[in-house]
Design a protein around this motif. Structure first.
Motif, PDB file in Angstrom:
ATOM      1  N   ARG A   1      13.633  33.823  34.273  1.00  0.00           N
ATOM      2  CA  ARG A   1      13.477  33.066  33.025  1.00  0.00           C
ATOM      3  C   ARG A   1      13.617  33.994  31.822  1.00  0.00           C
ATOM      4  O   ARG A   1      13.124  35.119  31.834  1.00  0.00           O
ATOM      5  N   PHE A   2      14.287  33.487  30.792  1.00  0.00           N
ATOM      6  CA  PHE A   2      14.473  34.239  29.539  1.00  0.00           C
ATOM      7  C   PHE A   2      13.953  33.402  28.378  1.00  0.00           C
ATOM      8  O   PHE A   2      14.287  32.225  28.237  1.00  0.00           O
ATOM      9  N   ASP A   3      13.122  34.016  27.537  1.00  0.00           N
ATOM     10  CA  ASP A   3      12.602  33.366  26.340  1.00  0.00           C
ATOM     11  C   ASP A   3      13.384  33.897  25.137  1.00  0.00           C
ATOM     12  O   ASP A   3      13.200  35.059  24.748  1.00  0.00           O
ATOM     13  N   PRO A   4      14.267  33.082  24.533  1.00  0.00           N
ATOM     14  CA  PRO A   4      15.066  33.571  23.403  1.00  0.00           C
ATOM     15  C   PRO A   4      14.227  34.005  22.202  1.00  0.00           C
ATOM     16  O   PRO A   4      14.678  34.831  21.402  1.00  0.00           O
ATOM     17  N   ARG A   5      13.021  33.468  22.070  1.00  0.00           N
ATOM     18  CA  ARG A   5      12.191  33.826  20.912  1.00  0.00           C
ATOM     19  C   ARG A   5      11.614  35.229  21.043  1.00  0.00           C
ATOM     20  O   ARG A   5      11.608  36.007  20.080  1.00  0.00           O
ATOM     21  N   THR A   6      11.121  35.562  22.230  1.00  0.00           N
ATOM     22  CA  THR A   6      10.496  36.877  22.431  1.00  0.00           C
ATOM     23  C   THR A   6      11.424  37.879  23.099  1.00  0.00           C
ATOM     24  O   THR A   6      11.084  39.062  23.189  1.00  0.00           O
ATOM     25  N   GLN A   7      12.570  37.390  23.608  1.00  0.00           N
ATOM     26  CA  GLN A   7      13.532  38.219  24.351  1.00  0.00           C
ATOM     27  C   GLN A   7      12.971  38.700  25.682  1.00  0.00           C
ATOM     28  O   GLN A   7      13.497  39.633  26.304  1.00  0.00           O
TER      29      GLN A   7
ATOM     30  N   GLY B   1      13.710  23.147  28.729  1.00  0.00           N
ATOM     31  CA  GLY B   1      13.199  23.197  27.364  1.00  0.00           C
ATOM     32  C   GLY B   1      13.960  24.257  26.594  1.00  0.00           C
ATOM     33  O   GLY B   1      15.188  24.314  26.644  1.00  0.00           O
ATOM     34  N   ASP B   2      13.227  25.126  25.904  1.00  0.00           N
ATOM     35  CA  ASP B   2      13.871  26.198  25.135  1.00  0.00           C
ATOM     36  C   ASP B   2      14.040  27.472  25.959  1.00  0.00           C
ATOM     37  O   ASP B   2      14.493  28.499  25.430  1.00  0.00           O
ATOM     38  N   MET B   3      13.664  27.436  27.214  1.00  0.00           N
ATOM     39  CA  MET B   3      13.786  28.600  28.095  1.00  0.00           C
ATOM     40  C   MET B   3      15.080  28.516  28.894  1.00  0.00           C
ATOM     41  O   MET B   3      15.478  27.437  29.349  1.00  0.00           O
ATOM     42  N   LEU B   4      15.710  29.655  29.092  1.00  0.00           N
ATOM     43  CA  LEU B   4      16.904  29.738  29.929  1.00  0.00           C
ATOM     44  C   LEU B   4      16.511  30.284  31.298  1.00  0.00           C
ATOM     45  O   LEU B   4      15.792  31.282  31.403  1.00  0.00           O
ATOM     46  N   TYR B   5      16.996  29.614  32.338  1.00  0.00           N
ATOM     47  CA  TYR B   5      16.751  30.042  33.719  1.00  0.00           C
ATOM     48  C   TYR B   5      18.079  30.331  34.402  1.00  0.00           C
ATOM     49  O   TYR B   5      19.116  29.762  34.052  1.00  0.00           O
ATOM     50  N   TRP B   6      18.028  31.198  35.374  1.00  0.00           N
ATOM     51  CA  TRP B   6      19.195  31.458  36.211  1.00  0.00           C
ATOM     52  C   TRP B   6      18.735  32.027  37.545  1.00  0.00           C
ATOM     53  O   TRP B   6      17.555  32.332  37.722  1.00  0.00           O
ATOM     54  N   ILE B   7      19.682  32.154  38.464  1.00  0.00           N
ATOM     55  CA  ILE B   7      19.396  32.786  39.752  1.00  0.00           C
ATOM     56  C   ILE B   7      20.120  34.127  39.818  1.00  0.00           C
ATOM     57  O   ILE B   7      21.301  34.221  39.472  1.00  0.00           O
TER      58      ILE B   7
END
Length: 621
Positions: free
Chosen positions: A52-58, A32-38
């Motif tokens: 997980r990173f939320d671009p809206r809230t940082q 979705g609008d969330m970025l994930y990584w390992i």
């Protein structure tokens, strides 16, 4: 400034700094609008954590709870060990290799049963509510496991239902936007994915069954990688049929080049899920490519067939993933380590999400390498990144040249990384010069350069690493009497071969390196079990060549000190490769050291072990 002999300078870089507050990033994907990584975390015993990173809230949040490790052993090298769907995370847990479901940040629960099976390269099929994945089944044979593409019920499944089978290897199952088509890659022994693969496409029935699978393109002499669909459903992929890994679209039953160029838009697929490009819009592709040894980041306009390089302060780009006209990727430069960044067309410089390392180093101490071309055998040229010693507090005597450390990368298809690496600065700040060699067989220089090792492993790589050192000595840049060599895995083999067959280096360090090519052919895992057919010759028909090039059978020609580092859980290069070599050198009264790590595999991921390697090396060298 203090005048002091090269190699004896006091350094601001300690062994603790090499892993302190350090992580590595991998497997980026949007959910979705969330970025994930390992993140791989050395200070947590190399645990792999989905973040997980939320671009809206940082906000940055760990998703994988303690006690879980998101890593697959498929192909032993792993990759793409998780997929996200509507906030739920499905991942492979390293200790048992089962698939787990983690609902909206809750406790992970297993959805596959406990069997000797590994999963990787997962995607979520929303139309048919299932996971599609590569399955590596070890129930009948551990060495020659059976690889298939399967569908898995996300609510719980034994081990999945086979969708595609018949080839030795599969990767990159990818769905069209409407969920009506599935594409994938397949190949057979003895090919590796950078040698030759096939691109397949099939329709899907309303029930999700494969209909009319057809091979579109590919052969043992064409490497196709990274098939994806555009937002409008156009199949896109990378092929090296021109001699370079370039981008193509499948239009009117033919492969249409998007921007022919003497540059590589891909890297060798050692792990699952590598990305080097993605669609920013239906008519724009964002891509990372390598040209003349340098990494670039550019935008391809599909309608005009133009490439516009995006200029930033970075010299390194990796794993771009796109969503809503934004790109997340890993980026760095010669002066700063890798970071996770976000880029869109409205900003020249990417926005930093997170640094991989808290680097507190004086810029006056950072050695930025030169990219050098040097002559080698058969009137050919090879390449290196050459670091001079640098430390603002010291300089060497005017009548002295610095000692040299030659670095042999692994693979052997890898290449030097145009990025700040504290491990390199560890040596240069102490007064050592370092040469990171892109010997023949390295990637980033086209198919012909990559294939210089065809039938010539243990010859071309050894010659190029030797000639690189001699070239630097002849140019007066290093002390030709104080040159040492080190390498890991395939680079460890090249290191030992240089010591056995050349009289140039005064010491060597082998990290999980190969000493007996024949043993590697007999004992290694399925993915690489036929790799040496192309690099040495078919086994056992070419046994004489295997013996002629194996350092183990020429250990009597090694007279210089050697140090070995080996993980005892290594399934790729088994520990006996180091142990037998060490025993031979000891019997020959050669100074030798052997440091084994019981819990480590092929490569060291925990902080203390990594630091031990550097403490051992500085004492030994």
């Amino acid at each position: 400034m203090i005048v002091k002999s090269y190699g004896s300078w006091s350094s601001p870089v300690s062994t603790d700094m090499l892993t302190q507050d350090t992580v590595s990033f991998d497997q980026l994907q949007w959910g979705g609008d969330m970025l994930y990584w390992i993140e791989t975390r050395p200070q947590e015993e190399g645990r792999n954590v989905i973040v997980r990173f939320d671009p809206r809230t940082q906000e940055i949040q760990d998703m994988t709870p303690p006690g879980f490790n998101a890593r697959t052993r498929a192909h032993e090298y792993g990759g793409r060990a998780y997929v996200v769907h509507n906030g739920d995370i499905f991942f492979c847990n390293f200790p048992d290799q089962r698939l787990y479901r983690q609902i909206q940040g809750g406790k992970p629960e297993p959805i596959t049963i406990d069997l000797p099976i590994r999963y990787a390269d997962m995607i979520f099929d929303s139309v048919h509510h299932r996971i599609i994945a590569i399955r590596e089944d070890h129930r009948l044979s551990d060495i020659q496991a059976m690889t298939t593409i399967v569908s898995i019920n996300p609510e719980g499944d034994d081990c999945g239902t086979v969708l595609v089978s018949g080839h030795d290897f599969y990767s990159d199952p990818r769905l069209s936007p409407d969920g009506r088509q599935l594409t994938w890659l397949a190949w057979n022994h003895p090919q590796m994915p950078w040698d030759g693969t096939e691109l397949w496409l099939a329709d899907l029935s309303p029930e999700g069954h494969i209909i009319q699978p057809r091979r579109l393109q590919g052969s043992p002499n064409e490497s196709i990688v990274q098939p994806i669909f555009s937002p409008t459903g156009v199949l896109t992929f990378i092929s090296d049929k021109s001699g370079w890994w370039n981008l193509y679209q499948w239009v009117n039953d033919t492969a249409q080049p998007l921007y022919p160029m003497a540059a590589d838009f891909a890297i060798p697929s050692w792990v699952f899920g590598i990305t080097t490009y993605g669609y920013l819009t239906p008519d724009q592709i964002i891509a990372v490519y390598t040209e003349n040894g340098s990494k670039h980041f550019g935008l391809i306009d599909i309608q005009t067939h133009n490439l516009t390089e995006i200029k930033t302060s970075y010299t390194y780009f990796s794993l771009p993933v796109t969503h809503n006209q934004r790109v997340a990727m890993i980026a760095g430069s010669w002066q700063e380590p890798a970071a996770l960044v976000l880029w869109d067309e409205n900003h020249r410089e990417p926005e930093i999400i997170k640094h991989s390392q808290n680097m507190n180093m004086n810029s006056e101490d950072i050695s930025v390498p030169s990219f050098l071309t040097f002559p080698t055998s058969h009137n050919q040229e090879a390449y290196m990144q050459f670091y001079l010693p640098k430390n603002h507090a010291f300089e060497g005597p005017s009548d002295e040249k610095p000692p040299l450390i030659v670095v042999c990368h692994g693979g052997p298809t890898s290449s030097g990384t145009p990025l700040f690496q504290l491990a390199m600065q560890y040596w240069t700040t102490r007064g050592f010069a370092v040469a990171d060699i892109d010997y023949g067989g390295s990637s980033g220089y086209g198919r012909a350069y990559r294939q210089r090792l065809a039938g010539q492993w243990g010859v071309v790589d050894v010659e190029d690493c030797t000639q690189a050192a001699l070239y630097l000595a002849e140019q007066g840049l290093v002390d030709g009497k104080r040159m040492v060599i080190r390498g890991g895995s395939a680079g460890g083999f090249t290191t030992l071969a240089c010591l056995a067959f050349r009289d140039v280096f005064r010491a060597g360090a082998s990290y999980y390196g190969v000493s007996d090519l024949g043993a590697l052919a007999r004992e290694t895992h399925k993915f690489e079990s036929r790799y040496m057919d192309s690099m040495v010759g078919p086994w056992p028909e070419a046994e004489a060549i295997y013996r002629a090039r194996s350092p183990l059978f020429h250990a009597g020609q090694i007279h210089t000190p050697v140090i070995f580092f080996q993980g005892l859980d290594d399934k790729i290069v088994l520990p006996n490769q180091a142990e037998i070599m060490v025993e031979k050198l000891r019997k020959n009264h050669v100074p030798v050291a052997y440091i084994a790590f019981p819990e480590e595999g092929h490569g060291f991921s925990t902080g203390p072990q990594y630091q031990t390697c550097y403490r051992g090396r500085i004492i030994f060298l």
